[in-house]
Scaffold this motif. Structure first.
Motif, mmCIF file in Angstrom:
data_model
loop_
_atom_site.group_PDB
_atom_site.id
_atom_site.type_symbol
_atom_site.label_atom_id
_atom_site.label_comp_id
_atom_site.label_asym_id
_atom_site.label_seq_id
_atom_site.Cartn_x
_atom_site.Cartn_y
_atom_site.Cartn_z
ATOM 1 N N PRO A 204 1.247 -1.442 -0.069
ATOM 2 C CA PRO A 204 -0.233 0.411 -0.080
ATOM 3 C C PRO A 204 0.594 1.118 0.167
ATOM 4 O O PRO A 204 1.974 1.716 0.509
ATOM 5 N N ALA A 205 0.553 2.112 -0.870
ATOM 6 C CA ALA A 205 0.856 3.241 -0.921
ATOM 7 C C ALA A 205 0.878 4.317 -0.206
ATOM 8 O O ALA A 205 -0.260 4.872 0.784
ATOM 9 N N ALA A 206 2.033 4.791 0.904
ATOM 10 C CA ALA A 206 1.914 6.127 1.993
ATOM 11 C C ALA A 206 1.968 7.728 1.553
ATOM 12 O O ALA A 206 3.034 7.800 0.829
ATOM 13 N N ALA A 207 1.048 8.528 1.258
ATOM 14 C CA ALA A 207 1.151 9.599 0.322
ATOM 15 C C ALA A 207 1.369 10.684 1.555
ATOM 16 O O ALA A 207 0.457 10.547 2.376
ATOM 17 N N THR A 208 2.009 11.970 0.999
ATOM 18 C CA THR A 208 1.355 13.264 1.977
ATOM 19 C C THR A 208 -0.474 13.221 1.810
ATOM 20 O O THR A 208 -0.842 12.929 0.997
ATOM 21 N N ARG A 209 -0.500 14.528 2.218
ATOM 22 C CA ARG A 209 -2.430 14.994 2.457
ATOM 23 C C ARG A 209 -2.985 16.259 1.386
ATOM 24 O O ARG A 209 -3.038 17.128 1.756
ATOM 25 N N MET A 210 -1.577 16.921 0.786
ATOM 26 C CA MET A 210 -1.828 17.869 -0.274
ATOM 27 C C MET A 210 -2.972 17.486 -0.978
ATOM 28 O O MET A 210 -3.736 16.427 -1.790
ATOM 29 N N ALA A 211 -4.124 18.374 -1.321
ATOM 30 C CA ALA A 211 -5.519 18.726 -1.632
ATOM 31 C C ALA A 211 -5.040 19.278 -3.150
ATOM 32 O O ALA A 211 -4.288 20.621 -3.256
ATOM 33 N N CYS A 212 -5.665 18.928 -4.182
ATOM 34 C CA CYS A 212 -4.744 18.887 -5.619
ATOM 35 C C CYS A 212 -5.990 19.666 -6.613
ATOM 36 O O CYS A 212 -7.467 19.261 -5.153
ATOM 37 N N ALA A 213 -6.443 19.901 -7.652
ATOM 38 C CA ALA A 213 -7.607 20.013 -8.032
ATOM 39 C C ALA A 213 -8.129 18.338 -8.580
ATOM 40 O O ALA A 213 -7.620 17.583 -8.520
ATOM 41 N N PRO A 214 -9.829 17.892 -8.809
ATOM 42 C CA PRO A 214 -10.146 17.162 -8.126
ATOM 43 C C PRO A 214 -9.770 15.983 -9.600
ATOM 44 O O PRO A 214 -9.329 14.897 -9.139
ATOM 45 N N ASP A 215 -9.508 17.053 -11.048
ATOM 46 C CA ASP A 215 -9.114 15.876 -11.729
ATOM 47 C C ASP A 215 -7.264 15.063 -11.089
ATOM 48 O O ASP A 215 -6.657 14.091 -12.095
ATOM 49 N N LEU A 216 -6.760 15.901 -10.611
ATOM 50 C CA LEU A 216 -5.477 15.005 -10.524
ATOM 51 C C LEU A 216 -5.563 14.253 -9.501
ATOM 52 O O LEU A 216 -5.247 13.926 -9.550
ATOM 53 N N MET A 217 -5.878 14.408 -8.173
ATOM 54 C CA MET A 217 -7.203 13.705 -7.707
ATOM 55 C C MET A 217 -7.647 12.613 -8.084
ATOM 56 O O MET A 217 -7.032 11.593 -7.245
ATOM 57 N N SER A 218 -7.646 12.590 -8.630
ATOM 58 C CA SER A 218 -8.943 11.263 -9.528
ATOM 59 C C SER A 218 -7.664 10.332 -10.124
ATOM 60 O O SER A 218 -7.760 9.521 -9.752
ATOM 61 N N GLU A 219 -6.843 11.745 -10.812
ATOM 62 C CA GLU A 219 -5.873 10.138 -12.004
ATOM 63 C C GLU A 219 -4.508 10.488 -11.025
ATOM 64 O O GLU A 219 -4.120 8.990 -11.179
ATOM 65 N N GLU A 220 -4.815 10.676 -9.047
ATOM 66 C CA GLU A 220 -3.351 10.263 -9.079
ATOM 67 C C GLU A 220 -3.645 8.625 -7.943
ATOM 68 O O GLU A 220 -3.613 8.143 -7.894
ATOM 69 N N ASN A 221 -5.435 8.956 -7.649
ATOM 70 C CA ASN A 221 -6.011 7.633 -6.807
ATOM 71 C C ASN A 221 -5.793 6.509 -7.626
ATOM 72 O O ASN A 221 -5.558 5.346 -7.329
ATOM 73 N N ALA A 222 -6.617 6.832 -9.094
ATOM 74 C CA ALA A 222 -5.901 5.792 -9.870
ATOM 75 C C ALA A 222 -5.088 5.301 -10.284
ATOM 76 O O ALA A 222 -4.976 4.138 -10.426
ATOM 77 N N TYR A 223 -3.902 6.149 -9.958
ATOM 78 C CA TYR A 223 -2.203 5.107 -9.890
ATOM 79 C C TYR A 223 -2.294 4.627 -9.193
ATOM 80 O O TYR A 223 -1.410 3.577 -8.914
ATOM 81 N N PHE A 224 -2.602 5.347 -8.178
ATOM 82 C CA PHE A 224 -2.127 4.643 -6.829
ATOM 83 C C PHE A 224 -3.038 2.859 -6.607
ATOM 84 O O PHE A 224 -2.185 1.338 -6.818
ATOM 85 N N THR A 225 -4.401 2.830 -7.376
ATOM 86 C CA THR A 225 -5.178 2.041 -6.962
ATOM 87 C C THR A 225 -4.742 1.000 -8.182
ATOM 88 O O THR A 225 -4.047 -0.591 -8.148
ATOM 89 N N ALA A 226 -3.560 1.325 -9.731
ATOM 90 C CA ALA A 226 -3.320 0.315 -10.519
ATOM 91 C C ALA A 226 -1.966 0.176 -9.894
ATOM 92 O O ALA A 226 -1.624 -1.499 -10.120
ATOM 93 N N LEU A 227 -0.847 0.592 -9.114
ATOM 94 C CA LEU A 227 -0.017 0.318 -8.912
ATOM 95 C C LEU A 227 -0.196 -1.185 -7.838
ATOM 96 O O LEU A 227 0.149 -1.764 -7.511
ATOM 97 N N SER A 228 -1.536 -0.902 -6.626
ATOM 98 C CA SER A 228 -1.597 -1.731 -5.728
ATOM 99 C C SER A 228 -2.129 -3.659 -6.360
ATOM 100 O O SER A 228 -2.263 -4.497 -5.681
ATOM 101 N N ALA A 229 -2.412 -3.061 -8.048
ATOM 102 C CA ALA A 229 -2.536 -4.259 -8.891
ATOM 103 C C ALA A 229 -1.533 -5.382 -9.328
ATOM 104 O O ALA A 229 -1.821 -5.467 -10.410
ATOM 105 N N VAL A 230 -0.341 -4.522 -9.381
ATOM 106 C CA VAL A 230 0.553 -5.066 -10.846
ATOM 107 C C VAL A 230 0.754 -6.107 -9.776
ATOM 108 O O VAL A 230 1.346 -6.766 -8.639
ATOM 109 N N ALA A 231 1.660 -7.139 -10.594
ATOM 110 C CA ALA A 231 1.633 -8.549 -10.488
ATOM 111 C C ALA A 231 3.134 -8.830 -11.304
ATOM 112 O O ALA A 231 4.149 -9.750 -10.894
ATOM 113 N N SER A 232 3.543 -8.449 -12.365
ATOM 114 C CA SER A 232 4.682 -8.651 -13.251
ATOM 115 C C SER A 232 5.649 -7.148 -13.756
ATOM 116 O O SER A 232 4.543 -6.621 -13.419
#
Length: 258
Positions: A204-232
């Motif tokens: 699980p990724a631990a991140a700082t808690r800065m707030a950004c524009a909704p589209d940036l936050m959405s893309e960051e969340n998608a990145y962290f979700t994808a990172l947690s599903a990596v297998a190879s």
């Protein structure tokens, strides 16, 4: 009438008993001798000797015996075992084979059976010869994690097949001790990688808690979700691709250039 039947059965039983008592016992004859080899070598502690009587016409084994060789045993090694006398009466041609083995591998073996005469008490001398042991199969090479995977700053170019939209795209770096982290698109993050040849997963990724524009936050969340599903992963001159358990690309990355 009943008395006559009883008497008849008694006579039959006595006759059968007499046949059993008069039948000759299955006698046995002993084969004995020595096994030796020319090499000057000490046998392993778990060495075994097996001597087998074979039919020279068919080379089929008839009877045999095995025994462990004493730890300090020296050649010649003595042997003795019994065979039934009916083999002697068969007038067949027989021979003795011998082999010395250790750890499931034959070390010495007779080249050809040594002819013997069943019933002859004279010892039989058997010479065994060193077998040509097969060289051990080479171990398959252990896949090595490409060193360029480590200590490289990777820039994310796509997440889930979609190009990154953030003006400052996410990044990833993995240290040789498997610490990982970078910039998520809004926050800095860190995690830990588990690498086993071509397998690669992230905790699980631990991140700082800065707030950004909704589209940036959405893309960051998608990145962290994808990172947690990596297998190879796949790594080539084009860059790095992080894949899920089915081999579907989740995150595309390229080497960061200054």
């Amino acid at each position: 009438m009943e008395a006559e039947m009883h008497l008849s059965r008694l006579i039959q039983a006595i006759a059968l008993l007499l046949m059993i008592l008069s039948a000759p016992a299955m006698a046995a004859t002993t084969l004995n001798g020595t096994v030796t080899y020319r090499e000057r070598m000490t046998l392993p502690a778990d060495a075994w000797l097996r001597v087998t009587l074979v039919d020279l016409a068919t080379m089929a084994p008839v009877v045999g015996a095995s025994a462990g060789i004493p730890a300090k045993g020296q050649v010649p090694i003595g042997f003795a075992f019994n065979v039934h006398s009916h083999i002697e009466a068969s007038n067949g041609a027989y021979g003795l084979q011998a082999e010395i083995s250790s750890a499931g591998q034959v070390l010495f073996r007779t080249a050809v059976p040594v002819p013997v005469t069943i019933g002859d008490s004279a010892p039989t001398a058997i010479m065994v010869y060193r077998t040509r042991t097969q060289p051990p199969s080479p171990e398959p090479p252990i896949p090595v994690t490409p060193p360029e995977l480590f200590d490289t700053l990777w820039t994310v170019t796509s997440i889930g097949g979609r190009p990154v939209a953030a003006p400052r795209p996410p990044t990833l770096s993995i240290a040789p001790d498997h610490r990982a982290g970078g910039f998520g698109g809004c926050n800095n993050y860190f995690t830990e990688a588990s690498i086993d040849t071509e397998a690669l997963t992230f905790g699980p990724a631990a991140a700082t808690r800065m707030a950004c524009a909704p589209d940036l936050m959405s893309e960051e969340n998608a990145y962290f979700t994808a990172l947690s599903a990596v297998a190879s992963y796949e790594l080539d001159d084009q860059g790095l691709r992080l894949l899920d358990a089915a081999g579907v690309p989740l995150i595309g990355l390229v080497r960061t250039t200054e």
